[in-house]
Design an enzyme around this catalytic site. Structure first.
Site, PDB file in Angstrom:
ATOM      1  N   GLY A 229      38.855  53.235  47.342  1.00  0.00           N
ATOM      2  CA  GLY A 229      39.090  51.930  46.727  1.00  0.00           C
ATOM      3  C   GLY A 229      38.277  50.791  47.307  1.00  0.00           C
ATOM      4  O   GLY A 229      37.370  50.269  46.674  1.00  0.00           O
ATOM      5  N   HIS A 230      38.591  50.434  48.555  1.00  0.00           N
ATOM      6  CA  HIS A 230      38.060  49.208  49.145  1.00  0.00           C
ATOM      7  C   HIS A 230      36.538  49.124  49.080  1.00  0.00           C
ATOM      8  O   HIS A 230      35.980  48.106  48.662  1.00  0.00           O
ATOM      9  CB  HIS A 230      38.565  49.098  50.595  1.00  0.00           C
ATOM     10  CG  HIS A 230      38.276  47.787  51.227  1.00  0.00           C
ATOM     11  ND1 HIS A 230      37.234  47.619  52.111  1.00  0.00           N
ATOM     12  CD2 HIS A 230      38.859  46.578  51.091  1.00  0.00           C
ATOM     13  CE1 HIS A 230      37.207  46.360  52.505  1.00  0.00           C
ATOM     14  NE2 HIS A 230      38.189  45.708  51.906  1.00  0.00           N
TER      15      HIS A 230
ATOM     16  N   GLU B  64      50.429  56.422  43.962  1.00  0.00           N
ATOM     17  CA  GLU B  64      50.788  56.508  45.385  1.00  0.00           C
ATOM     18  C   GLU B  64      52.073  55.720  45.594  1.00  0.00           C
ATOM     19  O   GLU B  64      52.202  54.594  45.092  1.00  0.00           O
ATOM     20  CB  GLU B  64      49.698  55.877  46.251  1.00  0.00           C
ATOM     21  CG  GLU B  64      48.363  56.561  46.175  1.00  0.00           C
ATOM     22  CD  GLU B  64      47.287  55.808  46.944  1.00  0.00           C
ATOM     23  OE1 GLU B  64      46.155  56.296  46.972  1.00  0.00           O
ATOM     24  OE2 GLU B  64      47.578  54.729  47.509  1.00  0.00           O
TER      25      GLU B  64
ATOM     26  N   GLU C 107      46.598  65.157  50.814  1.00  0.00           N
ATOM     27  CA  GLU C 107      45.494  64.200  50.850  1.00  0.00           C
ATOM     28  C   GLU C 107      45.267  63.902  52.321  1.00  0.00           C
ATOM     29  O   GLU C 107      46.144  63.348  53.004  1.00  0.00           O
ATOM     30  CB  GLU C 107      45.807  62.928  50.059  1.00  0.00           C
ATOM     31  CG  GLU C 107      44.621  61.948  50.172  1.00  0.00           C
ATOM     32  CD  GLU C 107      44.576  60.875  49.108  1.00  0.00           C
ATOM     33  OE1 GLU C 107      45.039  61.112  47.983  1.00  0.00           O
ATOM     34  OE2 GLU C 107      44.062  59.792  49.417  1.00  0.00           O
TER      35      GLU C 107
ATOM     36  N   HIS D 200      42.774  46.808  44.818  1.00  0.00           N
ATOM     37  CA  HIS D 200      42.203  45.527  45.250  1.00  0.00           C
ATOM     38  C   HIS D 200      41.667  44.677  44.104  1.00  0.00           C
ATOM     39  O   HIS D 200      41.398  43.496  44.289  1.00  0.00           O
ATOM     40  CB  HIS D 200      41.184  45.743  46.366  1.00  0.00           C
ATOM     41  CG  HIS D 200      41.856  46.291  47.595  1.00  0.00           C
ATOM     42  ND1 HIS D 200      42.965  45.677  48.156  1.00  0.00           N
ATOM     43  CD2 HIS D 200      41.643  47.412  48.317  1.00  0.00           C
ATOM     44  CE1 HIS D 200      43.384  46.395  49.180  1.00  0.00           C
ATOM     45  NE2 HIS D 200      42.604  47.456  49.302  1.00  0.00           N
TER      46      HIS D 200
ATOM     47  N   THR E 163      47.048  48.012  55.462  1.00  0.00           N
ATOM     48  CA  THR E 163      46.825  49.143  54.567  1.00  0.00           C
ATOM     49  C   THR E 163      47.572  50.345  55.150  1.00  0.00           C
ATOM     50  O   THR E 163      48.146  50.234  56.238  1.00  0.00           O
ATOM     51  CB  THR E 163      45.311  49.411  54.399  1.00  0.00           C
ATOM     52  OG1 THR E 163      45.121  50.521  53.516  1.00  0.00           O
ATOM     53  CG2 THR E 163      44.632  49.694  55.717  1.00  0.00           C
ATOM     54  N   THR E 164      47.570  51.478  54.444  1.00  0.00           N
ATOM     55  CA  THR E 164      48.334  52.643  54.917  1.00  0.00           C
ATOM     56  C   THR E 164      47.689  53.181  56.199  1.00  0.00           C
ATOM     57  O   THR E 164      46.613  53.771  56.150  1.00  0.00           O
ATOM     58  CB  THR E 164      48.380  53.727  53.822  1.00  0.00           C
ATOM     59  OG1 THR E 164      48.564  53.086  52.567  1.00  0.00           O
ATOM     60  CG2 THR E 164      49.504  54.704  54.076  1.00  0.00           C
TER      61      THR E 164
ATOM     62  N   HIS F 279      40.870  57.248  52.365  1.00  0.00           N
ATOM     63  CA  HIS F 279      41.082  56.137  53.291  1.00  0.00           C
ATOM     64  C   HIS F 279      39.864  55.876  54.169  1.00  0.00           C
ATOM     65  O   HIS F 279      39.495  56.706  54.989  1.00  0.00           O
ATOM     66  CB  HIS F 279      42.310  56.309  54.196  1.00  0.00           C
ATOM     67  CG  HIS F 279      42.933  54.983  54.505  1.00  0.00           C
ATOM     68  ND1 HIS F 279      42.396  54.113  55.401  1.00  0.00           N
ATOM     69  CD2 HIS F 279      44.000  54.349  53.969  1.00  0.00           C
ATOM     70  CE1 HIS F 279      43.116  53.008  55.421  1.00  0.00           C
ATOM     71  NE2 HIS F 279      44.095  53.120  54.549  1.00  0.00           N
ATOM     72  N   GLY F 280      39.287  54.716  53.923  1.00  0.00           N
ATOM     73  CA  GLY F 280      38.198  54.229  54.766  1.00  0.00           C
ATOM     74  C   GLY F 280      36.809  54.712  54.389  1.00  0.00           C
ATOM     75  O   GLY F 280      35.830  54.334  55.037  1.00  0.00           O
TER      76      GLY F 280
HETATM   77  N1  PXP Z   1      44.403  57.249  49.501  1.00  0.00           N
HETATM   78  C1  PXP Z   1      45.561  56.717  49.940  1.00  0.00           C
HETATM   79  C2  PXP Z   1      46.760  57.596  49.994  1.00  0.00           C
HETATM   80  C3  PXP Z   1      45.639  55.354  50.303  1.00  0.00           C
HETATM   81  O1  PXP Z   1      46.808  54.843  50.747  1.00  0.00           O
HETATM   82  C4  PXP Z   1      44.486  54.546  50.182  1.00  0.00           C
HETATM   83  C5  PXP Z   1      44.560  53.099  50.543  1.00  0.00           C
HETATM   84  O2  PXP Z   1      45.342  52.407  49.650  1.00  0.00           O
HETATM   85  C6  PXP Z   1      43.313  55.140  49.695  1.00  0.00           C
HETATM   86  C7  PXP Z   1      43.297  56.496  49.381  1.00  0.00           C
HETATM   87  C8  PXP Z   1      42.049  54.360  49.506  1.00  0.00           C
HETATM   88  O3  PXP Z   1      41.569  53.868  50.711  1.00  0.00           O
HETATM   89  P1  PXP Z   1      40.352  52.877  50.745  1.00  0.00           P
HETATM   90  O4  PXP Z   1      40.764  51.647  49.983  1.00  0.00           O
HETATM   91  O5  PXP Z   1      40.122  52.629  52.189  1.00  0.00           O
HETATM   92  O6  PXP Z   1      39.198  53.559  50.069  1.00  0.00           O
END
Ligand code: PXP
Length: 277
Positions: free
Chosen positions: A251-252, A93, A174, A33, A123-124, A223-224
């Site tokens: 990330g986010h 990824e 993961e 991001h 997003t994924t 994720h999340g």
């Molecule tokens: N792991 C994977 C495999 C993802 O696809 C993502 C989103 O791009 C993340 C981690 C990070 O997710 P978030 O941005 O919600 O923290």
């Protein structure tokens, strides 16, 4: 005499340090991001490399980037540059396509995380459909591993996905924590059905993680996650009381937090830029 005892115990402590460190979970920071902000305007800033260096200095153990087929944020050149300049490991990824596999084999990141990809998604949105794509994913795992890259599969925290991941030869899973994180972020998370849902999603993560460990897989999660919902997961331990999740990719929430905690300095620098003679 005393000093002899003291130095022996110091030595004993030092000898145990690598073991302790080996069990500390790692934070992989997903900087997609940062690139989203750059792509929004096509500006030369913000610099991904500068961001990666800040992550490295701040204690991030790994940089994670998702090279999407539509190149909506990370670009091929970003990955090449990060690979060349980074001192900490790179986790790439990507979807299990021929083009991405060839690219990964050229770049040779430390880790490759295979993810599902739908063009229209924000997003994924879920884990890999392993059963349906077993042949293609299995072949991709094999090729990447032959190229010296460790492979993780981004999967839902389910018994079936853990067993299939092991069967397909992955080094790690993961766990897609999106359902748990969404449930925990909901305003209804602390009462009634919301509380039950959060607890059930949390249990899925714990059970899948324990099974993955039994199957000889490393356990990553992502994720999340935000600064609150990551806590209960970080407290999960395995049968030997070691942290169950070895690696987080987040990330986010980090990029959002950076926008808030970094705003003060960013405004002051612009005021200076305007007022400086
Ligand atoms: N792991 C994977 C495999 C993802 O696809 C993502 C989103 O791009 C993340 C981690 C990070 O997710 P978030 O941005 O919600 O923290």
């Amino acid at each position: 005499m005393n000093s002899g005892r003291a130095s022996t115990s110091k030595l004993a402590l030092l000898a145990s340090v690598p073991r302790v460190i080996a069990y500390l979970p790692r934070l992989g920071v997903n900087i997609d991001h940062i690139a989203t902000l750059r792509q929004l305007r096509g500006t030369p800033y913000p610099s991904l490399l500068e961001a990666a260096r800040i992550v490295e200095k701040a204690g991030g153990a790994q940089i994670t980037v998702h090279l999407r087929e539509d190149r909506r944020h990370i670009q091929d050149e970003d990955v090449r540059q990060l690979r060349k300049e980074l001192r900490i490991p790179l986790n790439l990824e990507m979807a299990a396509t021929e083009a991405m596999t060839k690219f990964a084999l050229k770049i040779k990141p430390e880790w490759d995380c295979i993810v599902p990809e739908k063009r229209a998604e924000v997003t994924t949105e879920g884990g890999l459909a392993l059963e349906k794509n077993a042949r293609r994913i299995g072949k991709t795992v094999e090729r990447l591993k032959k190229g010296g890259i460790k492979v993780s599969l981004f999967v839902e925290p389910s018994v079936k996905a853990m067993k299939l991941s092991a069967k397909l030869g992955a080094d790690a899973v993961e766990l897609h924590t999106g359902r748990y994180c969404l449930a925990a972020q909901s305003p209804k998370a602390s009462t009634g059905a919301g509380k039950k849902k959060t607890a059930a999603e949390f249990d899925r993560i714990r059970e899948a993680g324990l099974l993955a460990r039994d199957l000889g897989l490393h356990v990553h999660a992502g994720h999340g996650f935000d600064y609150a919902n990551v806590r209960p997961v970080a407290e999960l331990v395995d049968d030997e009381k070691r942290p169950l999740i070895e690696e987080y990719n987040i990330g986010h929430a980090i990029v959002c937090r950076a926008a808030i905690v970094g705003l003060d300095r960013a405004v002051k620098e612009m005021v200076s830029a305007i007022l400086a003679p």
